[in-house]
Design a protein around this motif. Sequence first.
Motif, mmCIF file in Angstrom:
data_model
loop_
_atom_site.group_PDB
_atom_site.id
_atom_site.type_symbol
_atom_site.label_atom_id
_atom_site.label_comp_id
_atom_site.label_asym_id
_atom_site.label_seq_id
_atom_site.Cartn_x
_atom_site.Cartn_y
_atom_site.Cartn_z
ATOM 1 N N ALA A 128 0.910 -1.458 -0.063
ATOM 2 C CA ALA A 128 0.116 -0.044 -0.075
ATOM 3 C C ALA A 128 0.825 1.293 0.000
ATOM 4 N N ARG A 129 2.225 1.187 0.544
ATOM 5 C CA ARG A 129 3.093 2.219 0.184
ATOM 6 C C ARG A 129 4.168 1.793 -0.810
ATOM 7 N N GLU A 130 5.333 1.801 -0.528
ATOM 8 C CA GLU A 130 6.292 1.142 -1.446
ATOM 9 C C GLU A 130 6.413 -0.190 -1.944
ATOM 10 N N GLY A 131 6.101 -1.106 -0.920
ATOM 11 C CA GLY A 131 6.410 -2.570 -1.148
ATOM 12 C C GLY A 131 7.701 -2.780 -1.381
ATOM 13 N N CYS A 132 8.681 -2.438 -0.491
ATOM 14 C CA CYS A 132 10.174 -2.319 -0.507
ATOM 15 C C CYS A 132 11.043 -1.908 -1.728
ATOM 16 N N ALA A 133 10.052 -1.366 -2.928
ATOM 17 C CA ALA A 133 10.915 -0.751 -3.968
ATOM 18 C C ALA A 133 11.526 0.496 -3.856
ATOM 19 N N MET A 134 12.813 0.124 -4.154
ATOM 20 C CA MET A 134 13.763 1.477 -3.940
ATOM 21 C C MET A 134 13.680 2.322 -5.245
ATOM 22 N N ASN A 135 13.233 1.885 -6.547
ATOM 23 C CA ASN A 135 13.269 2.631 -7.606
ATOM 24 C C ASN A 135 12.107 2.024 -8.485
ATOM 25 N N GLU A 136 11.828 2.838 -9.552
ATOM 26 C CA GLU A 136 10.793 2.447 -10.302
ATOM 27 C C GLU A 136 10.836 1.081 -10.963
ATOM 28 N N ARG A 137 12.174 0.452 -11.354
ATOM 29 C CA ARG A 137 12.188 -0.619 -11.960
ATOM 30 C C ARG A 137 11.782 -1.763 -10.863
ATOM 31 N N ALA A 138 11.969 -1.596 -9.520
ATOM 32 C CA ALA A 138 11.432 -2.283 -8.586
ATOM 33 C C ALA A 138 9.960 -2.343 -8.626
ATOM 34 N N ALA A 139 9.404 -1.043 -8.656
ATOM 35 C CA ALA A 139 8.014 -0.951 -8.418
ATOM 36 C C ALA A 139 7.331 -1.850 -9.436
ATOM 37 N N GLU A 140 7.889 -1.933 -10.629
ATOM 38 C CA GLU A 140 7.308 -2.662 -11.735
ATOM 39 C C GLU A 140 7.367 -3.771 -11.588
ATOM 40 N N THR A 141 8.034 -4.536 -10.719
ATOM 41 C CA THR A 141 8.005 -6.000 -10.577
ATOM 42 C C THR A 141 7.996 -6.402 -9.137
ATOM 43 N N PRO A 142 6.962 -6.036 -8.573
ATOM 44 C CA PRO A 142 6.648 -6.242 -6.864
ATOM 45 C C PRO A 142 7.154 -7.624 -6.456
ATOM 46 N N ILE A 143 7.482 -7.485 -5.114
ATOM 47 C CA ILE A 143 7.959 -8.796 -4.472
ATOM 48 C C ILE A 143 7.133 -9.013 -3.116
ATOM 49 N N VAL A 144 6.218 -8.443 -2.918
ATOM 50 C CA VAL A 144 5.303 -8.683 -1.754
ATOM 51 C C VAL A 144 4.003 -8.290 -1.967
ATOM 52 N N ARG A 145 2.948 -9.130 -1.574
ATOM 53 C CA ARG A 145 1.802 -8.919 -1.870
ATOM 54 C C ARG A 145 0.869 -8.776 -0.282
ATOM 55 N N LYS A 146 0.032 -8.197 -0.277
ATOM 56 C CA LYS A 146 -1.061 -8.097 0.803
ATOM 57 C C LYS A 146 -2.041 -9.111 0.578
ATOM 58 N N VAL A 147 -2.092 -10.150 1.459
ATOM 59 C CA VAL A 147 -3.059 -11.185 1.357
ATOM 60 C C VAL A 147 -4.055 -11.413 2.681
ATOM 61 N N GLU A 148 -5.106 -11.995 2.642
ATOM 62 C CA GLU A 148 -5.874 -12.205 3.822
ATOM 63 C C GLU A 148 -5.792 -13.534 4.146
ATOM 64 N N PHE A 149 -5.524 -13.904 5.351
ATOM 65 C CA PHE A 149 -5.581 -15.434 5.894
ATOM 66 C C PHE A 149 -6.086 -15.278 6.943
ATOM 67 N N ASP A 150 -7.183 -16.122 7.208
ATOM 68 C CA ASP A 150 -7.758 -16.485 8.499
ATOM 69 C C ASP A 150 -8.440 -15.143 9.137
ATOM 70 N N GLY A 151 -8.786 -14.189 8.231
ATOM 71 C CA GLY A 151 -9.671 -13.030 8.393
ATOM 72 C C GLY A 151 -8.598 -12.115 8.655
ATOM 73 N N GLU A 152 -7.426 -12.030 8.698
ATOM 74 C CA GLU A 152 -6.626 -11.053 8.811
ATOM 75 C C GLU A 152 -5.669 -10.663 7.662
ATOM 76 N N ASP A 153 -5.191 -9.360 7.568
ATOM 77 C CA ASP A 153 -4.199 -9.085 6.691
ATOM 78 C C ASP A 153 -2.910 -9.419 6.902
ATOM 79 N N TRP A 154 -2.247 -9.921 5.880
ATOM 80 C CA TRP A 154 -0.664 -10.330 6.068
ATOM 81 C C TRP A 154 0.074 -9.796 4.863
ATOM 82 N N LEU A 155 1.459 -9.802 5.043
ATOM 83 C CA LEU A 155 2.275 -9.587 3.840
ATOM 84 C C LEU A 155 2.800 -10.881 3.550
ATOM 85 N N TYR A 156 2.849 -11.115 1.974
ATOM 86 C CA TYR A 156 3.407 -12.516 1.568
ATOM 87 C C TYR A 156 4.468 -12.159 0.891
ATOM 88 N N PHE A 157 5.628 -12.636 0.939
ATOM 89 C CA PHE A 157 6.913 -12.675 0.336
ATOM 90 C C PHE A 157 6.922 -14.183 -0.458
#
Length: 530
Positions: free
Chosen positions: A145-174
């Motif tokens: 929801a912010r930068e997703g660990c990306a330090m530049n535009e090239r990284a923002a184009e290829t995300p490495i983390v997603r926010k997912v719902e698990f057991d009714g809660e928000d988690w980050l998934y790498f």
Amino acid sequence: MAFPKVLSADQAAALIPDGAVVTVSSSSGLGCPDTMLAAIGRRFDATGHPRNLTTLHPIAAGDMWGIKGVDHIAKSGLLARILGGSYPSGPSSAEPPAIWKMITGNEIPAYNIPSGILFDMHREAAAKRPGVLTKIGLDTFVDPAREGCAMNERAAETPIVRKVEFDGEDWLYFKTIVPEVAIIRATTADERGNLSYEHEGGYLGPLDQALAVRNNGGIVIAQVKRLAESGTLKPQNVLVPGVLVDTIVVAPDQMQTTQTPYEPAISGEIFRPLSSFEIPEFGVSKVIARRVAQELRHGDAVNIGFGISANVPRILIEEGRHGEVTWVIEQGAVGGVPLLDFQFGCASNAEAIMPSPYQFTYFQGAGFDASLLSFLQIDREGSVNVSKLGVRPHVTAGAGGFVDITARARRIIFSGFFTAAAGLAVENGALVISREGKVRKLVEAVEHVSFSGRRAVAQGQDITYVSERCVLKLTDKGIVVTEIAPGVDLQRDVLAQAEFPLGVADGLKVMDAALFRPEPIGLDLGGGQL
């Protein structure tokens, strides 16, 4: 498997294939396999190979003071992608390292991932699990929801983390990234490849990195200071067993840590007298460190970070309170005296040294009592930036383990100067502000959210901010001034110097006058006399 081969660094570098994912064990200069990284750079310059490497650096590789580390391989065509807990840093006046030029020039995708999460990713790769599910980093720059660990535009184009719902809660998934080559370091290897760490200031994460590579059929290269006869290492002293090691490279001149060829107190082989540790000179920074020390309690286990708070252990020595608090740092030292400046990340006289991945598990789960950390910026929600500032990002290096440490910490004491470059002095037991700072640090919105004030309030974390002129607390109603320094005008020097409204506690206090005098303050942590 066959016994590992002893090769030159250049021969070992020739084993690395094009397109490989390479994991490197290092924390700035501490434990950096610099000889091997230099050999990879030389091979590329001579042959154009290896090409298109992805490199993983759970803490950091190299520095700007003699151990180039990742800068040896920061070459167009050699490096295709980089994921690091932090990066080489230095003064704003210095030329940026080559890796920072690649990052800011958008030459390669670059990511700043919390160090503990990077180690978690290695464990998942070793066990052949799909990835890391974590709440560490929610509502910070780690969050997509912010930068997703990306330090530049090239990284923002290829995300490495997603926010997912698990057991009714928000988690980050790498998603797991499988490393194919590990470059690790130790002090000694025997002829069977068993590795011991008797001259090292920390183990860091070589076992986890070697397991991830070995279990996925890759190559493990160990740079060591010396070679021993098979069977001469005691089994309790072997951290990485030879069954995980393919190749040994002997580099007798490897540095123990930044600007330190070898100091036996760093590796726990001798203990320094407490009288040998330099006590900070009296001044404004010492006033802040003393006030931070007043937040501690007898028996606390306390994490400590870079900056003003790194001097707090020496305040306790001066006050005769050494040993009442146990210091724990991300590179693995438990107890002793954390070191300063170029040796930061090491400790002398440590009681124990843990592998960093386990230290991060301790931090992520908030097993410790408090953390002492710095701030570059604070915003109206209480969020803190330590990981990015202005047009010269190499000054801040990245977050390292900061996000792992602060995500659930029960108590955090942030410290720093209220404004940047103010004219400050301590005279006659009071703070004198002769010139206000050029840059405000209490801003409407921080440039980079390294610590989320919103999550801290929701989780009930106890958050204090200590500066030279006041003490602030984070509450569910915002940031409140609880103490001001003697000599400070509340309206002119505090409230008017913030970009957002600050609350003022009903029982506003004046900071302890003893903090502003040169003699010891009579620090009492509530445990009586030792």
